[in-house]
Design a protein around this motif. Sequence first.
Motif, short mmCIF file in Angstrom:
data_model
loop_
_atom_site.label_atom_id
_atom_site.label_comp_id
_atom_site.label_asym_id
_atom_site.label_seq_id
_atom_site.Cartn_x
_atom_site.Cartn_y
_atom_site.Cartn_z
N GLY A 163 -0.79 -1.73 -11.68
CA GLY A 163 -1.03 -0.64 -10.74
C GLY A 163 -0.02 0.48 -10.89
O GLY A 163 0.04 1.40 -10.07
N ALA A 164 0.81 0.41 -11.93
CA ALA A 164 1.80 1.47 -12.15
C ALA A 164 1.12 2.68 -12.79
O ALA A 164 0.07 2.55 -13.41
CB ALA A 164 2.92 0.96 -13.06
N THR A 165 1.74 3.83 -12.61
CA THR A 165 1.22 5.05 -13.22
C THR A 165 1.82 5.19 -14.61
O THR A 165 3.03 5.08 -14.77
CB THR A 165 1.63 6.28 -12.38
OG1 THR A 165 1.26 6.03 -11.03
CG2 THR A 165 0.96 7.54 -12.88
N LEU A 166 0.96 5.46 -15.59
CA LEU A 166 1.45 5.63 -16.96
C LEU A 166 1.72 7.10 -17.23
O LEU A 166 0.93 7.97 -16.86
CB LEU A 166 0.40 5.10 -17.94
CG LEU A 166 0.71 5.33 -19.43
CD1 LEU A 166 2.01 4.65 -19.84
CD2 LEU A 166 -0.45 4.83 -20.28
N GLU A 224 0.84 -1.19 0.00
CA GLU A 224 0.00 0.00 0.00
C GLU A 224 0.88 1.26 0.00
O GLU A 224 1.81 1.37 0.79
CB GLU A 224 -0.87 -0.04 1.27
CG GLU A 224 -1.90 1.05 1.39
CD GLU A 224 -3.04 0.88 0.40
OE1 GLU A 224 -3.35 -0.26 0.03
OE2 GLU A 224 -3.59 1.92 -0.02
N GLY A 225 0.59 2.16 -0.90
CA GLY A 225 1.34 3.42 -0.91
C GLY A 225 2.59 3.39 -1.77
O GLY A 225 3.12 4.44 -2.10
N ASP A 226 3.05 2.20 -2.13
CA ASP A 226 4.23 2.14 -3.00
C ASP A 226 3.80 2.30 -4.45
O ASP A 226 2.73 1.84 -4.84
CB ASP A 226 4.96 0.80 -2.83
CG ASP A 226 5.77 0.80 -1.54
OD1 ASP A 226 5.81 1.87 -0.89
OD2 ASP A 226 6.31 -0.25 -1.19
N ARG A 227 4.68 2.93 -5.24
CA ARG A 227 4.30 3.26 -6.60
C ARG A 227 5.34 2.81 -7.61
O ARG A 227 6.51 2.67 -7.31
CB ARG A 227 4.10 4.77 -6.73
CG ARG A 227 2.98 5.33 -5.85
CD ARG A 227 2.89 6.83 -5.95
NE ARG A 227 3.04 7.25 -7.33
CZ ARG A 227 4.15 7.75 -7.84
NH1 ARG A 227 5.19 7.94 -7.09
NH2 ARG A 227 4.20 8.09 -9.12
N ALA A 228 4.83 2.59 -8.83
CA ALA A 228 5.71 2.34 -9.95
C ALA A 228 5.24 3.22 -11.10
O ALA A 228 4.11 3.73 -11.06
CB ALA A 228 5.66 0.88 -10.36
#
Lengths: 775, 429
Positions: free
Chosen positions: A506-509, A473-477
């Motif tokens: 769940g990564a941000t494009l 939770e809260g980690d991003r890619a």
Amino acid sequence: MLEIEIDGTKLTVPNGTTVIEAARSIGTHIPHFCYHKKLSIAANCRMCLVQVEKAPKPLPACATPVNDGMKVFTHSDMAVKAQQGVMEFLLINHPLDCPICDQGGECQLQDLAVGYGASSSRYEEEKRVVPNKDLGPLISTDMTRCIHCTRCVRFTEEVAGMQEIGMAGRGEHSEIMSFIGMTVDSEISGNVIDLCPVGALTSKPFRYTARTWELSRRKSVSPHDGLGSNLVVQVKSDRVMRVLPLENEAINECWIADRDRFSYEALNSEQRLTKPMLKQGGQWIETDWQTALEYVGNGLKSISNEFGAQSLAVLATPHSSVEELFLLNKLSTALGAGAASFGTRYADARLAPAQQGASWLGQPIADIAAAKAVLLIGSTVRKEQPLLAQRLRQAVKRGLKLSLINPMDDELFTTVSNKLIVRPDQLVEALAGVVKAAAELKQQAVPAELANAVVSDAARAIAEQLLAATANEGDRAALLLGNLAAHSPRAAEIASLAAQLAELTGATLGWMSEAANTVGAQVLGLQASNALTQSCKAVLLFNTELEFDSHDAQAALAVAKQAEMVVAFSAFKHGALDYADVLLPITPFSETAGSFINMEGKLQAFNGVVKPLGDSRPGWKVLRVLGNLLGLEGFDFDNAEAVRKAALPQGEAGIAAKLSNAVQGVSIQLQAPSAGLVRLGEVPIYQADALVRRAPSLQKTRDAVAPQVGLSAATAQQLGVQAGERVQVSQGDAHASFQVALDAGLADGVVRLAVAHPDTVVLGAMFAPIQLTRA
Amino acid sequence: MTVYVKGVVFDGVDFDDPNSWNIDAYIQRGGYAALKKIIAEGISQDAIIAELKTSSLRGRGGAGFPTGLKWSFMPRSFPGQKYLVCNTDEGEPGTFKDLDIIVNNPHALIEGMIIGGYAMGISVGYNYIHGEVFAAYERFEAALEEARRAGFLGDKILGSDFSFQLHAHHGYGAYICGEETALLESLEGKKGQPRFKPPFPASFGLYGKPTTINNTETFASVPYIIREGGQKFLELGKPNNGGTKLFSVSGHVNRPGNFEIPLGTPFSELLEMAGGMRGGKKLKAVIPGGSSAPVLPGHIMMETTMDYDAIAKAGSMLGSGAVIVMDETVCMVKALRRLSYFYYEESCGQCTPCREGTGWLYRVVDRIERGLGRPEDLELLESVGKNIAGRTICALGDAAVMPVQGMLKHFRDEFLHHIEHKKCIVPGY
């Protein structure tokens, strides 16, 4: 939290704070030279020595971590004596040639010598003389002035990623230098000029042209890449003399790229177009605005009447401002030609209709460094986005896992965890493999279109890494698409697969926007597609130089040459002299008010810093007059702010509402790799826009050397050619000859040959088939 | 010429036998017995360190830091790689003892390092050997190979679970690489420049890992201490100054060489062992601990014993044990000029006071020596020295200043004479 006392003031600071940082937080300045907040601690200048209670000796404030209950004295007798002692040492071998030093007036040594130096020297021996070094066309050296703080050394190693400067020799004979016979070639090298606390490293183009106190400082925004670096443009006698960074931690930190810093040379170039020009009887004549604009107005009307409004193409580069693009688009629409296009380098007609909004970074710039994993897709990131590459480099040091899907394996000066290096026409298949791997890992159905995708070990590793990075939770890619993806003839498929991968992991494009206003152009409704077709009869080129700004220069020039009328709005006399009928002198960013929307969707406005050169006029004013001349509605604006307000009525909120990287309705058609040779034609860093092309110093750098043909060793062997040999390359009927250079980072069958360069404009498309024969 | 009186480091070595260095001879005189005992009896790490503390062994490289205490700083439960490093850089002018150890008794050093690795839970060690010695380096490599073949070094030493790899590394001859953090930088393949401390090597050493660094002679004393007991070692010397020490005696003596004698031996006895003053000349001054130690006048030295505490009390330091003896023919200005030139040339250039100040000191002393001195120069030297000392990253700055301060303290008249008369007080100079 630790409680300490500095010069009697009590304060609380977090664990790990150094004394110099703690002092700064309460506004106490401790003199220093080698310390810099963005560089590692060297503690070598010793200027920041302070007294710490219970310590028998003065301690360097930059390297001394705060302890609970510590009492620091920055102005005690012990501290001041130590600082004065160091200052004396720094000055004994310094030439004290301030009157002829470019750093004079903005020199840390000069400033601190006033506070800590003596009025005369006790040193009466011979002074040291140090030979100067050739660091390339951008950085001038006066090494006798060097105080060995090693900021430049640490910058090249830690920020630029490769130690191009070092300190050789010992003791008094120590010298700061580049590797023998080498220059400093980093794309962000100019920052060492700002970092140098003395006049040892100064700007070569600026050398001896002005003193700092003669310059007025004006804020501006870089017109180059999509970062939107904040600038301080320094002006004397209505002329831009130099450009420095304006610190903005959220965007460019305290750095700027070399093109941001040195492209100003083009502003005063002899190639500037300063009068409207008409071609009459094959001859160019200078004319006045009234005549030129009437000519354009009449021409547009008659072509529209004869061939229909659809025969008009309106093209702009995304380096143009919001105000210019808004009015240009309005003009295009009002004339019945539909939306204007900023997509002359784009090749996939499926992309623009599929995109559900203005493509952007998908997140604030600063957030990228906080991601756990980043996958770069189709980008020469160091050259496309020099400062973003720097941010990624710092983030990798803090644990970010960086992976690549690219058609070349260029040195990024950072650790790359996994990489898929493929032919440029196989980026889709490579990405499909990662999408398929991610679906399998998540135990989701693999889309039917991707059933045949090949999942390599690297593809699976990339998918695993992205999933692991977002597991908590809260980690991003983040997935970041670059110019090579945007310009690909299969850009829509790449965008669609990237969106699927983002969804699965769940990564941000995000898109690393090519130009200062790529996001702005889309927000304003301009099209990311190439509007030039053989049916074009009238072409309006706004800052666009077809030969350099096109996906396929030859195809674009062919259209221009058969058109009835080509109008070039430009700050420079350029290739349009060959194919245009009218040249309208518009101003570059420095001579007009305007605004850009950067890759994170931030609107940044700027004012003109100098008056328009000659008869040139701000683009938005020219468009206003042209609109009125054509009798069009809604072209009455008093100033750039009014245009901006009309362009973006909801301001920032309106921009945010239009940002989206969603893609719909693109079908993926996986292809087997072709057996033929394919071109990898990237835009070189110093050919990317009109300014850098005309900045003489940038053109002397190693990044601006004439293009060579890059081949893998296996491909070279298969073709029977050797490194250094000249070969003939052909695309369609076009031919040119180049030298071969082996490039171990290329897939087999790839012919790497830059586009947008005078040597290569005779050739065809960026990523098209290409032939190669021995010359 | 090497002489030992009550040998620890050179215990039983026969300097006339060309094979006395090898492993068979070493084992015959009791070598590797300490290691075997540790392995066979499973002696605990704590017990070894306690024995070292009892012995009061102090670092023989120059600083004299208690070795047992240093070993106890090593985080023994640290989960990653740790390193043990031996400093055989030996660049201090006047010092030539470590060279003698790796040539004549290399296995004492190797055994000492293996025991160190065992006591601190370290599996990899390096011996950084001074750059300009070639035969000695090869001798040490040969000894390492012997130890490996005999099963004392390598995987599962003597059948136990303890493994220790030891490698030799040849330096390039820079004085600064004898400073422990510069040595680590150099060992990592970088330019030898001291690191800012803290962090100290015990927490951030070689390749950023916890590292213990000791001098050659220190390690070579360890087998004796384990074999014979710390108490016996201590009793060889005097309280807080346990054991024997190698003194490299050079200068105007009849028999220069290394002398291994108990700490606390009067200087007069050491001078006697070295054959007394050459040509029967009068003793003028002694630099008792390597070129960085302040010089002491002969009459003070003749009343001093050779141990850490006594020499410190006399106003100098035992340092590396390099005893430079000067007779009445020496011009102290000229001597200081040479010393200052050394520090000027060997400063690494990293930090300002040392880079700029060592050259200044040298130039002023040089000027005085050439008869161009001014009356205010002595105050200038003292003032510049004060601005260097204690303000630098490493101790080289202090080392450059101490000879100046010592000379001006004890031989100020000679400097004044030079300035006033533009020539030397010593006849013949």
